[in-house]
Design an enzyme around this catalytic site. Sequence first.
Site, short mmCIF file in Angstrom:
data_model
loop_
_atom_site.label_atom_id
_atom_site.label_comp_id
_atom_site.label_asym_id
_atom_site.label_seq_id
_atom_site.Cartn_x
_atom_site.Cartn_y
_atom_site.Cartn_z
N ASP A 1 -3.79 7.34 7.88
CA ASP A 1 -2.66 8.17 8.33
C ASP A 1 -2.12 9.05 7.21
O ASP A 1 -2.28 8.75 6.02
CB ASP A 1 -1.52 7.28 8.83
CG ASP A 1 -1.75 6.80 10.26
OD1 ASP A 1 -2.85 7.05 10.80
OD2 ASP A 1 -0.84 6.17 10.82
N HIS B 1 -3.63 4.27 4.51
CA HIS B 1 -3.02 5.59 4.30
C HIS B 1 -3.74 6.32 3.18
O HIS B 1 -4.05 5.73 2.14
CB HIS B 1 -1.53 5.47 3.93
CG HIS B 1 -0.68 4.90 5.02
ND1 HIS B 1 -0.58 3.54 5.26
CD2 HIS B 1 0.10 5.51 5.97
CE1 HIS B 1 0.23 3.33 6.28
NE2 HIS B 1 0.66 4.51 6.73
#
Length: 781
Positions: free
Chosen positions: A103, A255
């Site tokens: 993400d 991430h």
Amino acid sequence: MTTTPSRGRRRAPTRIERAAGKAAALQKPRVILAGLLLLALTSVMLLDGYLRAEVGGDQRVRTGASASKVPEDILDGGPILTFRGGQATTVSVPDKTIALTFDDGPNPTWTPQVLDILEKYDVPATFFLVGSMVSRYPDIVKDLVEQGNEVGIHTFTHVDLSYQSDARVAREMEQTQLALAGAAGITTTLFRAPYSSETDAIDNYSWPVYQRLGEDGYTSVFVDTDSDDWKKPGVSNIVKWATPKDGEGASVLFHDAGGERSQTIAALPTYIKKMKAAGYTFTTISGVMQQDTAAAREASGQQAAGTAPSGQTDGGGAGSGAEGTGATGGVGGTPGTGGAGGNADRLQAAHREATGLTLYEGKALVAAVAVAEWTVPTLSVGLAVVGVAVMGRFGMMLILARRHYRKRNKRRFSWGPTVTRPVSVIVPAYNEKECIANTLASLARSTHPIEIIIVDDGSTDGTSEISREAAEALGMANVRVIRQENAGKPAALNNGVRNAGCDLVVMMDGDTVFEPDTVRQLVQPFADPKVGAVAGNAKVGNRDTIIGAWQHIEYVMGFNLDRRMYDLLRCMPTIPGAIGAFRRDAVLEVGGMSEDTLAEDTDITIAMHRAGWNVVYQEHARAWTEAPGSLKQLWSQRYRWSYGTMQALWKHRKSLTDKGPSGRFGRVGMPLVVLFQIVTPVFAPLIDVFTAYSMIFIDFGAALLAWLAVLCVQLVCAAYAFRLDREKYRYLLMLPLQQLAYRQMMYLVLIHSCITALTGGRLRWQKLKRTGEVGTPAGVS
């Protein structure tokens, strides 16, 4: 008193005048272009702020809301939410399978490192990208897709969509699709909401958002297992927390942006090796969907080659709003028909090739962002330079002005023997019927012996007759009126110099009045044989209006304080047309007033320096002039000044490499003029633009404090200048408003001048509308 008559018919326009007419026709487009440049700057800043979530940013994150309206099978279902056939359905990741997701990217530091690791271990992943970051780093996205990874939308500005309107939700999706189209030539049907987690975190506020996106053909992706790498818990904990239990399959969250990700980079290889050793395989979200489709076919007995349910294709289904549909590349979030099809070898199943208007709009967005990414940092550096230059100028002016004042006001200071010989006062006049009588009346009170030469430059309002009548009424036998065909101010001044009977000449404008002692004070520096020209102290007479007060502040602070500084540095750039004195021989030596530029006063001043003459400032010689009374007239005047100054500097550019006095001006005076009269004013509006931007979108208090600090510095300088000139401080109340409005106008004037210079335009001597309200000095001081 004598009169030289006009010589017959008016002559035909010269080539220069014809060029002037053409230039005048271009004034409006140039003004519009100047305004458009300021608008473009503002737009670029807003775009950059939007990309950085400074404009339109929303930091709200909803927690603890009820999920009473969300179906139980969704809350308890798998991490992939689709709306096939309009029915909400979840898909789980098969056992021993990892759908690795990342993400918040792309990030120029961490995403390339993640891609290197994935390529090394031959592992695909799905990246949920923030649209603003995609538009800023398109090359990374292109590499990511070409490597065989999959992308999904993580909104454009990373906002919690449950707080946003339908229009904002659609805009977040559309803009990200455009960014993907511009960066990698694709669109996608995958979506992950910022701040989302497992499906059991869907609440009554976010559920309608997922439903609307599902209707538009998007597949919403959640997680089964969260590495929590953003907490920086250490490599071992990241690996531990990302590992599914008991061989279960999982959508795993890492991430590649959003902060410092060195622990993620360190943990990723360890995690991949561990999971492969445990018998896990890695796939994308589309890979999970395809496996689910294949399993459904097998269960329904439709696994025969080429046979598929109605409306479904071998490459379709992934991320579709209905069976067999997916995004066509349109940016409205609306799916089109068809799966990857023949593009399966090149595109992930969730990707659609962007074509037509979508592709071009996407490329335009990426290009605009590239401009903003380059422009705003450059402007920030420029602002810092301007800030340093402005502060440096203020400091230099204060120090040198103080030294100048002390030096020139010592009891023992003297220019030399008192100058008592007569002086020729030259008054060029063009349609000055409102003012010329007042000008003559002020000269009639002169305490120094003078002859007055009025050069009527083809006036059509009776200026010559009014001058003669005023001189007769005042009993002035020392006035000559010379008429000539309209040829411009430089020609009028040169005519006056040729007809002057004295070796010292004073030049003044036809709208200006002198104090009785002005001429005597003005010529005293000529006691020094090295002095070739003297600049007087020009003051605004009509200062009781807002525009007049603004100009009054500018004259006292910007012009006269500057002249003190330039005087000490021996590089005075301009002798004001309203009040200046010259040795007649020096004027003739440099070729007189030049018609090459619109700023004949700056031109001849620089020529004096280059010829080896000293040019000084006499603060005690005061002249009162009528400043423009409207913004239109002020624009016209300052445009001529700024453009003329640029012309004069360019004309004398060789002084940069000259030796002696010419080289001194070229290497000291010219850089100061360029910095303080062109560069700094052009960039000065950045102070206001950045301040307004910061107040609205970043930190109102800090921005306001910074602006007030700069204003206080200017106020101190202005107050000191007013003290030196013994002016009333009440006019300084207009300083804040002057900074807000006046500076922007001067910016536009300078841009206008630059455009004119680049296009080769030329203007004649411009006549401003006069009222004659500046009568005697005593009435306005």
